[in-house]
Design a protein around this motif. Structure first.
Motif, short mmCIF file in Angstrom:
data_model
loop_
_atom_site.label_atom_id
_atom_site.label_comp_id
_atom_site.label_asym_id
_atom_site.label_seq_id
_atom_site.Cartn_x
_atom_site.Cartn_y
_atom_site.Cartn_z
N ALA A 32 41.99 74.35 58.52
CA ALA A 32 40.54 74.23 58.33
C ALA A 32 39.77 74.98 59.39
O ALA A 32 38.59 75.32 59.19
CB ALA A 32 40.13 72.75 58.34
N GLN A 75 46.84 70.60 58.29
CA GLN A 75 45.58 70.55 57.53
C GLN A 75 44.40 70.82 58.45
O GLN A 75 43.50 71.62 58.12
CB GLN A 75 45.42 69.18 56.87
CG GLN A 75 44.08 68.98 56.19
CD GLN A 75 43.87 67.54 55.75
OE1 GLN A 75 44.81 66.83 55.44
NE2 GLN A 75 42.62 67.10 55.74
N ASN A 76 44.41 70.19 59.60
CA ASN A 76 43.33 70.37 60.57
C ASN A 76 43.29 71.81 61.08
O ASN A 76 42.23 72.40 61.27
CB ASN A 76 43.53 69.39 61.74
CG ASN A 76 42.23 69.08 62.44
OD1 ASN A 76 41.18 69.62 62.10
ND2 ASN A 76 42.29 68.22 63.43
N ALA A 129 49.30 66.57 58.55
CA ALA A 129 47.93 66.30 58.95
C ALA A 129 47.45 67.29 60.01
O ALA A 129 46.31 67.76 59.98
CB ALA A 129 47.81 64.86 59.47
N THR A 163 48.07 64.00 51.52
CA THR A 163 47.57 62.83 50.79
C THR A 163 48.71 62.08 50.13
O THR A 163 48.74 60.84 50.11
CB THR A 163 46.55 63.28 49.73
OG1 THR A 163 45.43 63.89 50.38
CG2 THR A 163 46.05 62.08 48.92
N ARG A 166 46.34 69.61 52.40
CA ARG A 166 45.62 68.34 52.25
C ARG A 166 46.23 67.50 51.13
O ARG A 166 46.41 66.29 51.27
CB ARG A 166 44.14 68.61 51.95
CG ARG A 166 43.28 67.34 51.94
CD ARG A 166 41.93 67.58 51.24
NE ARG A 166 41.27 68.78 51.74
CZ ARG A 166 40.53 68.81 52.85
NH1 ARG A 166 40.38 67.72 53.57
NH2 ARG A 166 39.95 69.93 53.22
N SER A 167 46.56 68.15 50.01
CA SER A 167 47.14 67.43 48.88
C SER A 167 48.52 66.88 49.22
O SER A 167 48.86 65.74 48.86
CB SER A 167 47.22 68.35 47.66
OG SER A 167 45.93 68.78 47.27
N SER A 172 44.55 61.13 59.73
CA SER A 172 43.42 61.25 58.81
C SER A 172 42.91 62.68 58.71
O SER A 172 41.98 62.96 57.96
CB SER A 172 42.27 60.34 59.26
OG SER A 172 41.78 60.73 60.54
N GLY A 173 43.51 63.60 59.47
CA GLY A 173 43.07 64.98 59.43
C GLY A 173 41.79 65.22 60.20
O GLY A 173 41.19 66.29 60.08
N GLU A 178 44.61 75.19 53.23
CA GLU A 178 44.10 73.89 53.68
C GLU A 178 44.14 72.87 52.56
O GLU A 178 44.55 71.72 52.75
CB GLU A 178 42.67 74.05 54.19
CG GLU A 178 42.03 72.73 54.61
CD GLU A 178 40.53 72.84 54.82
OE1 GLU A 178 39.91 71.79 55.09
OE2 GLU A 178 39.99 73.95 54.70
N GLU A 179 43.72 73.28 51.36
CA GLU A 179 43.68 72.34 50.24
C GLU A 179 45.09 71.96 49.79
O GLU A 179 45.35 70.82 49.41
CB GLU A 179 42.91 72.95 49.06
CG GLU A 179 41.43 73.16 49.35
CD GLU A 179 40.75 71.89 49.82
OE1 GLU A 179 41.05 70.81 49.27
OE2 GLU A 179 39.93 71.97 50.75
#
Length: 367
Positions: free
Chosen positions: A104, A100-101, A97, A134, A130-131, A332-333, A126-127
């Motif tokens: 971005a 990911q932040n 997480a 998730t 993110r995956s 939650s990022g 980032e994507e």
């Protein structure tokens, strides 16, 4: 894609410092991904190692620009070091997480010395992260949701309870007894509610899951007259698409010895792992509510009284609310401090209202 680099033969000292910091960050990020890969297996491990390899391209870009000046190394920035620490100590969704932040907020979008390809890489990274995050969130979301809600409810409800009762002017012993009673009642209530909630959700979703035994009967259907197409239409397909899918499924069923799933989402049994288990959610909710509800009562347990106890209770609960809010923000990022501040405002708002009501009620009773 056009390159936005303007080649400067003599970079300024500021440029050199920035490039060295970028180089240090890229090396640290690659190492972070490798640390995370050590805690994974299979496909996720390969993906993380792929990201680490991609960071080497960016690393080489800054080495080329610095030339001999790349020999002097600097420390990565604080955030990058923090991500590395999380990866080594915790791994899992926390580090993902955070990464990911971080991906971005790439500085390459505005830096003229980076390439468009580097900015695009960071967006793709980032994507990817993110995956992966998730996936981890799905594996822990049920129990984690119960834990966060339990801790937050325990903090806020018991703070409001002891402040509201205390404002009426009762003795410290009564406040302590009220707080302990609120802890036990609330923890048991939360646990029971989570157990029933998760059980009901799983039962509802299981009732909507296709029956796997249906697939075994497909070879016996009449090719020219069957209702399989109606199954797909009932699941949202158009008439022509449903008919084509039914014909394809029947052809496969007649050729293969293994059952062909009739679920157009892939036929995999749903385990609903994002919900967690009823017992896991109940246990998590009970424990975290109890811990959260204990914190507001600590001043009275240690013998503090009056306004001193109120101030200390509010202060330690505020710290706990900031912590839980920040954790939610990280996972939650999102920006942690915003979530932390939101948690604090909501908690203090509820406690303040209850305290004022207690003062009003105490004034009415004494009057």
């Amino acid at each position: 894609m056009p390159n936005r680099i303007e080649h400067r033969p003599d970079p300024s000292p500021q440029d050199v410092r920035r490039w060295r910091r970028y180089l240090a960050n890229e090396r640290a990020e690659g190492e972070t991904y490798r640390q995370l890969a050590k805690k994974r297996t299979g496909e996720e491990r390969e993906i993380l190692l792929g990201l680490a390899e991609a960071e080497k391209r960016h690393e080489q870009h800054w080495i080329d620009k610095l030339g001999p000046l790349a020999e002097k190394t600097v420390r990565p920035d604080f955030n990058t070091r923090l991500f590395g620490l999380f990866a080594k100590r915790f791994g899992s969704v926390f580090a993902l997480a955070l990464m990911q932040n971080f991906e971005a907020r790439t500085p390459y979008a505005e830096d003229p010395d980076a390439t468009d390809q580097m900015e695009a890489d960071e967006r793709v990274h980032e994507e990817v992260v993110r995956s992966l995050a998730t996936r981890s969130r799905a594996r822990m979301s049920g129990t984690f949701r119960a834990a966060v809600f339990g801790a937050n409810d325990g903090l806020v409800s018991n703070l409001a309870l002891v402040l509201g009762v205390g404002a009426t002017g009762v003795s410290s012993g009564v406040i302590l007894a009220t707080g302990i009673s609120g802890l036990l009642a609330g923890a048991l209530s939360m646990a029971a509610g989570e157990y029933v909630s998760v059980s009901s959700q799983r039962e509802l979703l299981n009732a909507s899951t296709p029956n796997p035994d249906t697939s075994e009967k497909l070879p016996a259907l009449d090719v020219n007259a069957n209702e399989l197409a109606l199954v797909y239409r009932a699941r949202g397909m158009g008439e022509d698409e449903a008919k084509a899918r039914a014909e394809e499924t029947l052809r496969l069923a007649q050729r293969n010895t293994q059952p062909v799933p009739v679920d157009h989402h892939g036929g995999q049994p749903a385990d609903h792992e994002e919900l967690g288990t009823p017992m896991g959610a109940a246990t998590s909710s009970f424990m975290f509510f109890a811990v959260g509800a204990l914190i507001p009562v600590l001043p009275w347990i240690f013998g503090l009284e009056g306004m001193t106890a109120v101030i200390v209770s509010a202060a330690i609960v505020g710290i706990a609310l900031l912590l839980t809010g920040g954790i939610v923000g990280v996972l939650s990022g999102a920006t942690p401090w915003k979530r932390a501040l939101r948690q604090l405002i909501i908690g203090y708002g509820a406690a303040a209202i209850t305290y004022l009501l207690g003062l009003a009620f105490g004034g009415v009773v004494s009057g």
